[in-house]
Every structure is written in structure tokens, then in C-alpha cells.
Design an enzyme around this catalytic site. Structure first.
Site, short mmCIF file in Angstrom:
data_model
loop_
_atom_site.label_atom_id
_atom_site.label_comp_id
_atom_site.label_asym_id
_atom_site.label_seq_id
_atom_site.Cartn_x
_atom_site.Cartn_y
_atom_site.Cartn_z
N HIS A 108 12.09 -3.16 35.71
CA HIS A 108 11.92 -3.11 37.16
C HIS A 108 13.27 -3.40 37.79
O HIS A 108 13.96 -4.35 37.39
CB HIS A 108 10.87 -4.16 37.58
CG HIS A 108 10.64 -4.20 39.04
ND1 HIS A 108 9.90 -3.26 39.72
CD2 HIS A 108 11.08 -5.08 39.99
CE1 HIS A 108 9.90 -3.57 41.03
NE2 HIS A 108 10.60 -4.65 41.21
N SER A 158 17.00 7.85 32.54
CA SER A 158 18.27 7.27 32.06
C SER A 158 18.03 6.02 31.22
O SER A 158 18.75 5.75 30.27
CB SER A 158 19.19 6.94 33.25
OG SER A 158 18.71 5.83 33.99
N MET A 213 6.05 5.90 36.93
CA MET A 213 5.62 5.49 38.28
C MET A 213 4.11 5.46 38.43
O MET A 213 3.57 5.82 39.45
CB MET A 213 6.24 6.46 39.30
CG MET A 213 7.75 6.51 39.23
SD MET A 213 8.53 4.87 39.21
CE MET A 213 8.54 4.49 40.92
N THR A 270 1.50 -6.71 32.23
CA THR A 270 0.15 -7.29 32.32
C THR A 270 -0.55 -6.57 33.48
O THR A 270 0.05 -5.73 34.14
CB THR A 270 0.26 -8.81 32.63
OG1 THR A 270 1.09 -8.97 33.78
CG2 THR A 270 0.87 -9.56 31.45
C1 GRF Z 1 15.34 2.72 37.57
O1 GRF Z 1 15.86 1.98 38.65
C2 GRF Z 1 14.27 1.90 36.90
O2 GRF Z 1 14.50 0.51 36.99
C3 GRF Z 1 13.05 2.25 37.66
O3 GRF Z 1 13.17 3.65 37.87
C4 GRF Z 1 14.57 3.93 38.10
C5 GRF Z 1 14.95 5.22 37.41
O4 GRF Z 1 14.87 4.99 36.05
N1 GRF Z 1 11.87 1.90 36.92
P1 GRF Z 1 15.26 6.15 34.99
O5 GRF Z 1 16.64 6.63 35.33
O6 GRF Z 1 14.23 7.25 35.14
O7 GRF Z 1 15.21 5.44 33.67
#
Ligand code: GRF
Length: 202
Positions: free
Chosen positions: A108, A12, A89, A140
Site C-alpha cells: 500500500h 511495476s 484494485m 486481513t
Molecule cells: C503502487 O503505488 C502500489 O503501491 C499500489 O498501486 C500502485 C501501482 O503499482 N498498490 P504497480 O506499478 O502496478 O505495481
């Protein structure tokens, strides 16, 4: 500025960046979306927008270094100016980060330095916080500790669950990341001496 976005899930935030990049005069365009998951929901969303996608599965490589080398080679061919980690991730190695020093952003879901790492919303609720939010920062070597570019806060209300809080934080994530990308892409903010510094008049 040429941007490659990195996702592991729904994407998203990548979508919010893609929409911002499509507005007139936005100083960046997403030239590709990379993932470490073949089934990341965001890959289909990027493809629906006509953005090229690639995935690199860790299990297809003998080591983390080989996995990263494949990604870096694909990046070299695209010559991006900036990388935007958006729900990616995986931790990048120092070698990878040095290759794009000062040119990697991440979002984050907490107000760093509070709650680095995972399960940020439940931790904020458990700690009794009445404010939460998101942080866009330069990447970093240390996890979730690079210089901050943009933060945004939301209230935590009694009865919040990690899901209700996550949904509220996502709404400000989708505004914060495009703002941060614009500031960095138009050269108004850069990383220097381990800090996020202004390089022009805002
Ligand atoms: C979000 O809370 C983002 O901050 C974290 O992963 C979650 C999902 O992100 N890094 P997205 O919908 O895949 O962009």
C-alpha cells in the site's frame, strides 16, 4: 515458495518481485500472474519474462462470489504457498482471505495506519506531511489494516505533486516488497494471532 502475484495495472511491483525471485537463492518464485483486467500492462511484462498469466473479468461472472470461485479454482491447480497483491484494485472477501490466511501480502502506498484507501499521495500532501512511504502487510478482512511486515519512508518536499511523490514512493516500494517476500518466504516472519511475528533469528 510458490507465489502467484495479482495485478490490475502496470505491475511495476510485480516486476520488482520477479527480478528479486530471479536472483540466486531467493526463497520464492512467481509461478503465475493473475489480473482482473485483460489489458493490465503488467500482463505483457510477465509474459515477456516467461511467467504464465491469466485474467478474470468481473463482468464475466454473475457475482463477486463466482468471480472469486473461478480465481480460487485456478489457484488450487497451481497450489501457491503465498499470494502477492501488487497494485490489485479489488477487495478480497473474507472467504477468499480465510482460504489463504496468513499467506497473502499486499503493498500500500502510504505509511499505514495513515492514509488507508485511495489517493494516498494527494492526501499526504494536503495534510502537510513531510514524510510518506509504503507498507507491505499481511492481508486481513479489513481494507489496508493487516499486520505490517515492512515499511519504508521518503521525504515529501515543498512543491511535490501526487505524481512526483508517487514516483519517489515507488522507488522504495520496489525495495520493500522483495524484502518482505523474502522474510515471509524463508519463514523469518509469519502472521500469528493477528500480528506479524518473527519465527527465527533475523
Ligand atoms: C503502487 O503505488 C502500489 O503501491 C499500489 O498501486 C500502485 C501501482 O503499482 N498498490 P504497480 O506499478 O502496478 O505495481
Amino acid at each position: 515458495k510458490r507465489v502467484v502475484a495479482f495485478i490490475s495495472g502496470g505491475g511495476s511491483n510485480m516486476l520488482a518481485l520477479a527480478k528479486a525471485c530471479a536472483t540466486p537463492d531467493f526463497p520464492a518464485q512467481i509461478v503465475a500472474v493473475f489480473s482482473d483486467k485483460a489489458d493490465a500492462g503488467g500482463l505483457a511484462k510477465a509474459e515477456a519474462l516467461g511467467i504464465p498469466t491469466r485474467f478474470f473479468l468481473r463482468k464475466d461472472f454473475a457475482s463477486k462470489e463466482a468471480h472469486e470461485a473461478a480465481i480460487l479454482a485456478a489457484l488450487d491447480a497451481l497450489a501457491p504457498d503465498l499470494l502477492c497483491l501488487a497494485g490489485y484494485m479489488r477487495l478480497l472477501s473474507g472467504t477468499f482471505i480465510n482460504r489463504y490466511e496468513g499467506r497473502i501480502l499486499n503493498i500500500h502506498p502510504s505509511l499505514l495506519p495513515l492514509f488507508p484507501g485511495l489517493n494516498t499521495h494527494q492526501r499526504a500532501i494536503d495534510a502537510g506531511m513531510r514524510i510518506a512511504g509504503c507498507t507491505v502487510h499481511f492481508v486481513t478482512e479489513g481494507m489496508d489494516e493487516g499486520p505490517v511486515v515492512v515499511q519504508a519512508a521518503v521525504p515529501v518536499v515543498p512543491g511535490d505533486t501526487s505524481d512526483t511523490l508517487a514516483a519517489r514512493v515507488l522507488t522504495v516500494e520496489h525495495r520493500s516488497y522483495p524484502l518482505a517476500l523474502r522474510l515471509v518466504a524463508e519463514g523469518k516472519v509469519r502472521m500469528e494471532g493477528g500480528k506479524a511475528v518473527a519465527s527465527g533469528t533475523l
